[in-house]
Design an enzyme around this catalytic site. Structure first.
Site, PDB file in Angstrom:
ATOM      1  N   SER A 156     -16.122 -78.494 -58.363  1.00 42.44           N
ATOM      2  CA  SER A 156     -15.978 -78.752 -59.797  1.00 42.44           C
ATOM      3  C   SER A 156     -16.813 -79.955 -60.216  1.00 42.44           C
ATOM      4  CB  SER A 156     -14.507 -78.964 -60.151  1.00 42.44           C
ATOM      5  OG  SER A 156     -13.931 -79.991 -59.358  1.00 42.44           O
ATOM      6  N   HIS A 193     -12.068 -77.182 -62.616  1.00 42.20           N
ATOM      7  CA  HIS A 193     -11.330 -77.554 -61.411  1.00 42.20           C
ATOM      8  C   HIS A 193     -11.764 -76.711 -60.221  1.00 42.20           C
ATOM      9  CE1 HIS A 193      -8.638 -74.176 -60.348  1.00 42.20           C
ATOM     10  NE2 HIS A 193      -8.814 -73.838 -61.608  1.00 42.20           N
ATOM     11  N   CYS A 194     -11.583 -77.302 -59.032  1.00 41.26           N
ATOM     12  CA  CYS A 194     -11.672 -76.556 -57.778  1.00 41.26           C
ATOM     13  C   CYS A 194     -10.362 -76.843 -57.038  1.00 41.26           C
ATOM     14  CB  CYS A 194     -12.908 -76.964 -56.977  1.00 41.26           C
ATOM     15  SG  CYS A 194     -13.078 -78.735 -56.687  1.00 41.26           S
ATOM     16  N   ALA A 195     -10.362 -76.872 -55.716  1.00 41.38           N
ATOM     17  CA  ALA A 195      -9.121 -77.155 -55.007  1.00 41.38           C
ATOM     18  C   ALA A 195      -8.754 -78.630 -55.096  1.00 41.38           C
ATOM     19  CB  ALA A 195      -9.238 -76.732 -53.546  1.00 41.38           C
ATOM     20  N   ILE A 240     -13.224 -72.781 -60.076  1.00 37.59           N
ATOM     21  CA  ILE A 240     -14.239 -72.500 -59.060  1.00 37.59           C
ATOM     22  C   ILE A 240     -13.646 -72.837 -57.699  1.00 37.59           C
ATOM     23  CG2 ILE A 240     -15.310 -74.743 -59.594  1.00 37.59           C
ATOM     24  CD1 ILE A 240     -17.946 -73.509 -58.489  1.00 37.59           C
TER      25      ILE A 240
END
Length: 235
Positions: free
Chosen positions: A113, A105-107, A54
């Site tokens: 996330s 996960h995201c950045a 995401i």
């Protein structure tokens, strides 16, 4: 993907991946950042099978070895992340049910996330937002959903429980979430010492009420958030 990668999204004192949930006869739930996809060793060491991505910073599709879904959502207060709560819940739940290890996960692994994992804990274990956030911060202390996501999670608490009991103090979030002065929260719910078993299927003991809007329960995000500096990634 390259096996070696200089960490870009993991700040000093943080970890690219954290184990959040591990239940008997089920898969493991991990929360992490984009460095997990840059460094395939992280995925292999943790036996990751499924990936819920995401983020908008980089779109990394890991290939046929993994089951992956990608959600294009920005980390800002106006993003309607609640629109993907149900889709992410189903993906996480099915992965764990079939004993697959899943990475959300995201950045940076701190806001988008974390919000999806919080929503999963709230629905799967009937946690309030406060309970879920306390549990999650035990596993990954630097999680910090942005104020807009916190408001949507509070609205989610209303949808799941019928009212808000969460008290989000400074030890849980740096953001000052203001409630309507006329709103009287219920007595605080004590955090369970250990993660409970999922509820037995059947009618919930919680009374369901019509979902309320933010304007009925919450007023606005405090102006104090204007001083918040977004996380700076290493170049």
């Amino acid at each position: 993907m390259k096996g070696l990668h200089m960490f870009k999204y993991t700040l000093p004192g943080e970890q690219p991946i954290s184990l959040i949930l591990q239940e008997k006869d089920q898969g493991k739930l991990f929360l992490g950042n984009l460095d997990c996809l840059h460094n395939q060793q992280i995925l292999e060491i943790n036996n990751i099978n499924c990936i819920l991505s995401i983020c908008t910073e980089e779109k990394i599709m890991v290939g046929p070895k993994y089951k992956q879904i990608y959600l294009d959502i920005h980390d800002n207060m106006n993003s309607q992340i609640s629109n993907v709560f149900e889709r992410s819940f189903i993906f996480i739940e099915n992965s764990l049910k079939f004993q697959q290890n899943i990475l959300v996960h995201c950045a940076a692994g701190i806001s988008r996330s974390a919000t999806l994992v919080l929503a999963y804990l709230m629905k799967s274990f009937q946690y309030t937002l406060e309970q879920a956030l306390r549990y999650l911060k035990q596993k990954r202390p630097y999680v910090r959903p942005n104020p807009g996501f916190l408001l949507q999670l509070l609205d989610y608490e209303i949808m799941l429980h019928g009212y808000i009991t969460s008290n989000l103090g400074p030890e849980l979030t740096p953001f000052d979430i203001q409630r309507d002065p006329q709103y009287k929260p219920q007595l605080r719910v004590e955090l369970r010492k250990s993660l409970p078993l999922k509820q037995i299927p059947g009618s919930s003991p919680l009374t369901k009420v019509e979902r309320k809007t933010h304007t009925e329960i919450l007023t606005r995000v405090s102006l104090s958030i204007s001083t918040f500096q977004p996380k700076a990634f290493k170049s």
